[in-house]
Design a protein around this motif. Structure first.
Motif, PDB file in Angstrom:
ATOM      1  N   ARG A  29     -22.333  27.606 -24.790  1.00 39.61           N
ATOM      2  CA  ARG A  29     -21.003  27.459 -24.083  1.00 39.61           C
ATOM      3  C   ARG A  29     -20.408  26.153 -23.160  1.00 39.61           C
ATOM      4  N   ASP A  30     -21.653  25.407 -23.276  1.00 33.91           N
ATOM      5  CA  ASP A  30     -21.462  24.078 -22.755  1.00 33.91           C
ATOM      6  C   ASP A  30     -20.758  23.046 -23.706  1.00 33.91           C
ATOM      7  N   GLN A  31     -21.185  21.702 -23.339  1.00 33.97           N
ATOM      8  CA  GLN A  31     -20.799  20.665 -24.348  1.00 33.97           C
ATOM      9  C   GLN A  31     -21.665  20.626 -25.462  1.00 33.97           C
ATOM     10  N   ARG A  32     -22.717  21.005 -25.512  1.00 28.93           N
ATOM     11  CA  ARG A  32     -23.838  20.799 -26.690  1.00 28.93           C
ATOM     12  C   ARG A  32     -23.378  21.765 -27.697  1.00 28.93           C
ATOM     13  N   PRO A  33     -23.207  21.173 -29.096  1.00 28.19           N
ATOM     14  CA  PRO A  33     -23.038  21.940 -30.248  1.00 28.19           C
ATOM     15  C   PRO A  33     -24.021  22.774 -30.762  1.00 28.19           C
TER      16      PRO A  33
END
Length: 92
Positions: free
Chosen positions: A7-11
């Motif tokens: 749910r953060d910026q990492r895909p």
């Protein structure tokens, strides 16, 4: 068997399977970033924590394991003598 999305910026996507491993996948490159090994039975539930840097895995071996989601280090193992962990729920 199970998966969850970061749910953060990492895909990233995390998956748990019958081979007893947790895998972190990069959705952009479609490659495995890291494989986490410690469970002794099938992984039945997996989750990225929504606020803390944790990946939480539950297994048919009766344990819940907490992994650091950046270093991928096993932080702790919870074992309350239950037969298996079927699902996880995380409350922020």
């Amino acid at each position: 068997n199970c998966l969850d999305f970061c749910r953060d910026q990492r895909p990233y996507l995390v998956s748990g399977a019958d081979d007893h491993t947790v895998k972190i996948w990069d959705l952009t490159t479609k490659t495995v970033v890291q494989t986490l090994e410690a469970h002794t039975s099938n992984i039945s539930s997996i989750a990225f924590h929504s606020k803390l840097p944790l990946i939480i895995s539950g297994s048919e071996d009766g344990t819940v394991r907490l992994w650091h989601s950046t270093t991928y280090r096993l932080e702790t193992t919870l074992n309350y003598g239950l037969e298996r962990c079927w699902t996880l729920a995380i409350s922020p």
